[in-house]
Design a protein around this motif. Sequence first.
Motif, mmCIF file in Angstrom:
data_model
loop_
_atom_site.group_PDB
_atom_site.id
_atom_site.type_symbol
_atom_site.label_atom_id
_atom_site.label_comp_id
_atom_site.label_asym_id
_atom_site.label_seq_id
_atom_site.Cartn_x
_atom_site.Cartn_y
_atom_site.Cartn_z
ATOM 1 N N LEU A 1 0.833 -1.203 0.000
ATOM 2 C CA LEU A 1 0.000 0.000 0.000
ATOM 3 C C LEU A 1 0.863 1.246 0.000
ATOM 4 O O LEU A 1 0.507 2.258 -0.602
ATOM 5 N N GLU B 1 -5.579 11.214 8.702
ATOM 6 C CA GLU B 1 -6.349 11.734 7.568
ATOM 7 C C GLU B 1 -5.495 11.886 6.301
ATOM 8 O O GLU B 1 -6.021 12.033 5.208
ATOM 9 N N ASP B 2 -4.163 11.837 6.411
ATOM 10 C CA ASP B 2 -3.278 11.938 5.246
ATOM 11 C C ASP B 2 -3.017 10.591 4.577
ATOM 12 O O ASP B 2 -2.577 10.543 3.432
ATOM 13 N N PHE B 3 -3.255 9.489 5.294
ATOM 14 C CA PHE B 3 -2.888 8.178 4.746
ATOM 15 C C PHE B 3 -3.632 7.833 3.468
ATOM 16 O O PHE B 3 -3.038 7.282 2.540
ATOM 17 N N GLU B 4 -4.897 8.132 3.375
ATOM 18 C CA GLU B 4 -5.642 7.807 2.154
ATOM 19 C C GLU B 4 -5.017 8.496 0.947
ATOM 20 O O GLU B 4 -4.811 7.882 -0.103
ATOM 21 N N ARG B 5 -4.676 9.772 1.080
ATOM 22 C CA ARG B 5 -4.037 10.528 -0.005
ATOM 23 C C ARG B 5 -2.654 9.958 -0.324
ATOM 24 O O ARG B 5 -2.303 9.770 -1.496
ATOM 25 N N ILE C 1 -1.482 6.888 0.222
ATOM 26 C CA ILE C 1 -1.623 5.563 -0.395
ATOM 27 C C ILE C 1 -2.043 5.699 -1.855
ATOM 28 O O ILE C 1 -1.517 5.009 -2.734
ATOM 29 N N ALA C 2 -2.955 6.613 -2.146
ATOM 30 C CA ALA C 2 -3.386 6.832 -3.533
ATOM 31 C C ALA C 2 -2.223 7.361 -4.377
ATOM 32 O O ALA C 2 -2.028 6.930 -5.523
ATOM 33 N N GLU C 3 -1.445 8.276 -3.821
ATOM 34 C CA GLU C 3 -0.292 8.813 -4.552
ATOM 35 C C GLU C 3 0.752 7.730 -4.801
ATOM 36 O O GLU C 3 1.320 7.633 -5.888
#
Length: 153
Positions: free
Chosen positions: A26, A138-142, A144-146
């Motif tokens: 991830l 709250e930064d992990f989703e961004r 992981i997507a990056e």
Amino acid sequence: MKPPRLPLTGACRCGQVRVEISAPPLITAACHCRGCQSMSSSAFSLTAIMPADGFRVTAGTPVIGGLHGPDLHHFFCPHCMTWMFTRVVGFDGFVNVRPTLLDDHDWFVPFIETMTKEKLPWAETPARHRFEGFPPMEDFERLIAEYATAGEA
């Protein structure tokens, strides 16, 4: 960053505990905290955060070592004591694997650095993002997507 060819296999130093990874990471990281420095006997530890359902132990039975805390379970080979992976309580869908234990680890590059406030002044990595502590949840989703699209560039 080149994506790894799956499945990935790996082992502890003596080879008694073996693992297999069937899902892409991830995100990848280098952690500079004092605990990781102590456990790795190095400037930082390297981690590939994997989906738990894409990770399995295929030989041997690892034991909990390191901190023995209620929230972090560090798994080691009971014979050679190699630190192999970590499970964090409350993040049951993930496992943090030491990527240099994998038979093929040439693909690994840390994408983020954590705990840089504790890093040794000379320790550098090519990570794209640096955090003095751990990234806010709250930064992990961004992130992981990056990371998922970084190998496509």
